[in-house]
Design a protein around this motif. Structure first.
Motif, PDB file in Angstrom:
ATOM      1  N   GLU A 152      87.015  29.422  11.438  1.00 39.67           N
ATOM      2  CA  GLU A 152      86.062  28.502  10.818  1.00 39.67           C
ATOM      3  C   GLU A 152      86.229  27.085  11.360  1.00 39.67           C
ATOM      4  N   TRP A 153      87.391  26.767  11.844  1.00 40.02           N
ATOM      5  CA  TRP A 153      87.663  25.463  12.459  1.00 40.02           C
ATOM      6  C   TRP A 153      88.801  25.638  13.437  1.00 40.02           C
ATOM      7  N   ILE A 158      91.467  27.261  10.961  1.00 37.84           N
ATOM      8  CA  ILE A 158      91.136  27.683   9.598  1.00 37.84           C
ATOM      9  C   ILE A 158      90.453  29.044   9.694  1.00 37.84           C
ATOM     10  N   SER A 159      90.933  29.981   8.904  1.00 36.96           N
ATOM     11  CA  SER A 159      90.404  31.348   8.965  1.00 36.96           C
ATOM     12  C   SER A 159      89.218  31.516   8.023  1.00 36.96           C
ATOM     13  N   ALA A 160      88.656  32.710   7.999  1.00 37.72           N
ATOM     14  CA  ALA A 160      87.391  32.985   7.318  1.00 37.72           C
ATOM     15  C   ALA A 160      87.454  32.787   5.809  1.00 37.72           C
ATOM     16  N   GLY A 186      89.535  25.422   1.787  1.00 33.86           N
ATOM     17  CA  GLY A 186      89.798  25.419   3.219  1.00 33.86           C
ATOM     18  C   GLY A 186      91.226  25.037   3.553  1.00 33.86           C
ATOM     19  N   LYS A 187      91.780  24.095   2.820  1.00 25.74           N
ATOM     20  CA  LYS A 187      93.152  23.644   3.118  1.00 25.74           C
ATOM     21  C   LYS A 187      94.173  24.756   2.920  1.00 25.74           C
ATOM     22  N   ASP A 188      93.813  25.738   2.092  1.00 25.53           N
ATOM     23  CA  ASP A 188      94.720  26.862   1.859  1.00 25.53           C
ATOM     24  C   ASP A 188      94.513  27.990   2.861  1.00 25.53           C
ATOM     25  N   VAL A 205      87.603  37.446  18.783  1.00 20.60           N
ATOM     26  CA  VAL A 205      87.630  36.142  18.117  1.00 20.60           C
ATOM     27  C   VAL A 205      86.180  35.717  17.935  1.00 20.60           C
ATOM     28  N   ILE A 206      85.813  35.446  16.697  1.00 17.70           N
ATOM     29  CA  ILE A 206      84.468  34.960  16.396  1.00 17.70           C
ATOM     30  C   ILE A 206      84.619  33.572  15.796  1.00 17.70           C
ATOM     31  N   GLY A 207      84.013  32.605  16.447  1.00 19.87           N
ATOM     32  CA  GLY A 207      84.133  31.222  16.002  1.00 19.87           C
ATOM     33  C   GLY A 207      82.858  30.706  15.377  1.00 19.87           C
ATOM     34  N   SER A 208      83.033  29.908  14.346  1.00 17.78           N
ATOM     35  CA  SER A 208      81.916  29.206  13.714  1.00 17.78           C
ATOM     36  C   SER A 208      82.492  27.897  13.217  1.00 17.78           C
ATOM     37  N   TRP A 209      82.390  26.870  14.048  1.00 19.70           N
ATOM     38  CA  TRP A 209      83.144  25.650  13.817  1.00 19.70           C
ATOM     39  C   TRP A 209      82.366  24.606  13.006  1.00 19.70           C
TER      40      TRP A 209
END
Length: 271
Positions: A152-153, A158-160, A186-188, A205-209
């Motif tokens: 996710e970032w 940061i994971s899904a 998100g911080k967790d 790996v699938i990214g969505s930043w």
């Protein structure tokens, strides 16, 4: 005759805007998030009054809304400022697929579109069921599910979030950080040690930043990643954040369809 429910709605995030347009209730919307891209015409038709973490309170108040719709604890300060100014605010905090459907139903009910909302929800649920059945059929055929790292970032990693992890699993993949998906914040879901991603050996790996362009070449060049199956086989992909990270119709239609297409291709080729 005056329609039931709020008449002047400000949507602080995209998913409620998209849903109200799908319900044919766009005339009620008087302000939207500047990050809105779905539907495209909303950007041309509606004033942009907020980002995600900030909003133009004076501009919102000038629109005289009788309802403001927001999402997540991250918009608590915006909500508090508007409530103190006497505005009705509803902030949803959906994190799962079931939670998204619940919010869609609630918003449809608010604007007097329960029947139409239910019909659209049933259509989305049917699409999810079809994708799940296709993935299960591949399981029965002995095709392995790919190990997927959804990012996710990137800095920090940061994971899904939960609904993405659920959709990824439904589409036939294995979330390599499924335990983190249960964390709502998100911080967790920050992966402080990038080496832990390597240790989990993702096939994809699938990214969505979150609105920033995913850079596959940058991911492939990370220290220690060269021998990962995802990098070795060129299985690095992007799904636009507007399609998967908005907890609304987009994720349950276009977002999951993209996940399924990518995972299905992997299973056919490598499973």
């Amino acid at each position: 005759m005056k329609l039931p429910g709020p008449q002047r709605i400000v949507c602080l995030t995209e998913e409620t805007t998209e849903w109200l347009y799908l319900l044919g209730q766009e005339a009620r919307i008087v302000g939207i998030s500047g990050y809105t891209v779905r539907p495209r015409r909303a950007r041309e038709e509606k004033p942009k009054v907020s980002a995600f973490l900030s909003a133009k309170i004076d501009k919102i108040l000038a629109l005289e809304p009788d309802c403001v719709l927001g999402f997540s604890d991250l918009q608590a300060d915006i909500a508090a400022a508007l409530i103190r100014a006497g505005v009705q605010v509803t902030v949803f905090n959906q994190r799962s697929v079931d939670g998204i459907f619940s919010v869609l139903y609630q918003v449809a009910a608010m604007v007097g579109c329960v029947e139409q909302g239910q019909q659209r929800i049933k259509a989305m649920q049917a699409q999810l069921d079809a994708i799940a059945q296709a993935a299960t059929a591949q399981d029965a055929a002995g095709l392995r599910r790919p190990r997927v790292f959804f990012e996710e970032w990137d800095e920090p990693h940061i994971s899904a979030i939960r609904w993405v992890s659920e959709l990824l699993t439904l589409a036939g993949g294995q979330d390599v950080f499924a335990e983190l998906a249960l964390q709502p914040l998100g911080k967790d879901r920050i992966i402080a040690d990038g080496a832990e991603i390597v240790r989990r050996v993702p096939d994809m790996v699938i990214g969505s930043w979150c609105g920033k362009k995913f850079r596959a070449e940058k991911v492939a060049a990370r220290a220690g990643w060269a021998d990962l199956p995802a990098v070795r086989n060129g299985q690095l992909f992007e799904i636009k954040s507007a399609d998967i990270l908005q907890p609304g119709p987009a994720a349950l239609t276009d977002g999951v369809a993209q996940l399924h297409r990518l995972i299905n291709q992997w299973r056919i080729q490598y499973g």
